[in-house]
Motif scaffolding. Structure first.
Motif, PDB file in Angstrom:
ATOM      1  N   ALA A 130       0.861  -1.190   0.000  1.00 10.23           N
ATOM      2  CA  ALA A 130       0.000   0.000   0.000  1.00 10.23           C
ATOM      3  C   ALA A 130       0.890   1.231   0.000  1.00 10.23           C
ATOM      4  O   ALA A 130       2.060   1.174   0.391  1.00 10.23           O
ATOM      5  CB  ALA A 130      -0.911  -0.003   1.219  1.00 10.23           C
ATOM      6  N   LEU A 131       0.341   2.358  -0.418  1.00 17.16           N
ATOM      7  CA  LEU A 131       1.110   3.597  -0.411  1.00 17.16           C
ATOM      8  C   LEU A 131       1.268   4.164   0.998  1.00 17.16           C
ATOM      9  O   LEU A 131       2.261   4.798   1.302  1.00 17.16           O
ATOM     10  CB  LEU A 131       0.436   4.652  -1.296  1.00 17.16           C
ATOM     11  CG  LEU A 131       0.480   4.400  -2.797  1.00 17.16           C
ATOM     12  CD1 LEU A 131      -0.243   5.517  -3.526  1.00 17.16           C
ATOM     13  CD2 LEU A 131       1.905   4.280  -3.291  1.00 17.16           C
ATOM     14  N   ALA A 132       0.279   3.953   1.826  1.00 18.46           N
ATOM     15  CA  ALA A 132       0.303   4.464   3.197  1.00 18.46           C
ATOM     16  C   ALA A 132      -0.478   3.498   4.073  1.00 18.46           C
ATOM     17  O   ALA A 132      -1.325   2.739   3.584  1.00 18.46           O
ATOM     18  CB  ALA A 132      -0.313   5.859   3.264  1.00 18.46           C
ATOM     19  N   ALA A 133      -0.208   3.537   5.352  1.00 18.62           N
ATOM     20  CA  ALA A 133      -0.831   2.595   6.286  1.00 18.62           C
ATOM     21  C   ALA A 133      -2.354   2.688   6.293  1.00 18.62           C
ATOM     22  O   ALA A 133      -3.031   1.689   6.528  1.00 18.62           O
ATOM     23  CB  ALA A 133      -0.289   2.826   7.695  1.00 18.62           C
ATOM     24  N   ASP A 134      -2.896   3.859   6.008  1.00 17.26           N
ATOM     25  CA  ASP A 134      -4.347   4.018   6.050  1.00 17.26           C
ATOM     26  C   ASP A 134      -5.000   3.874   4.674  1.00 17.26           C
ATOM     27  O   ASP A 134      -6.152   4.243   4.487  1.00 17.26           O
ATOM     28  CB  ASP A 134      -4.724   5.357   6.679  1.00 17.26           C
ATOM     29  CG  ASP A 134      -4.274   6.555   5.857  1.00 17.26           C
ATOM     30  OD1 ASP A 134      -3.409   6.389   4.964  1.00 17.26           O
ATOM     31  OD2 ASP A 134      -4.780   7.660   6.107  1.00 17.26           O
TER      32      ASP A 134
END
Length: 167
Positions: free
Chosen positions: A43-47
């Protein structure tokens, strides 16, 4: 052709490019000792959703949008893909569904209501505003995010992979 037929064609083109991007990613992973799982869960970011979910949402946005515009039911796809080959099959099934919708089915009143059930409430659109303000931006958000995840992982992708054939 109506804007709705053009939207269908645009989504098919995008899904075709997404399929080619995934094919390139699978080849790159094999050549570089990477696992498909490492790509699918990236993913690009955890969220943010991982790659597998970005592809699932891209196909869902495209098929549901065109189905709503044609006033028919979209096929239900279980979100159970765990391999690139399974995601490819999902993309191909989505494209086949969309290719089966005629331009005549997509002709219609720009002001006809389109209702989308969101998590907490209904979103109400006209057909025209649905295409421009919801369906198209959401499709490209998830398609672009899938591309970006693979690019960030090291897959050698460029603008031509995203845009695809222009002639």
């Amino acid at each position: 052709m109506s804007i709705y037929s053009e939207t269908n064609a645009q989504f098919i083109h995008g899904l075709t490019n997404l399929s080619a991007i995934l094919e390139k990613a699978a080849t790159w992973a094999k050549e570089n000792g990477k696992t498909e799982e490492s790509l699918l869960t990236a993913a690009l970011a955890a969220d943010m959703y991982p790659l597998v979910r970005q592809v699932q949402i891209s196909t869902d946005m495209a098929k549901r949008a065109v189905a709503r515009l044609a006033d028919i039911e979209a096929p239900v796809m279980e979100d159970t893909e765990t391999t690139i080959a399974q995601l490819q099959a999902r993309i191909q099934a989505t494209i086949a569904f969309m290719q089966g919708i005629s331009d005549a089915q997509l002709d219609g009143d720009d002001e006809r209501p389109i209702v989308v059930m969101a998590r907490e409430h209904e979103l109400r659109f006209t057909a025209r505003s649905y295409v421009y303000k919801f369906a198209t931006p959401n499709f490209y958000f998830h398609f672009t995010t899938a591309y970006d995840i693979l690019r960030q992982a090291g897959v050698p992708l460029g603008k031509r992979d995203f845009v695809g054939a222009i002639f």
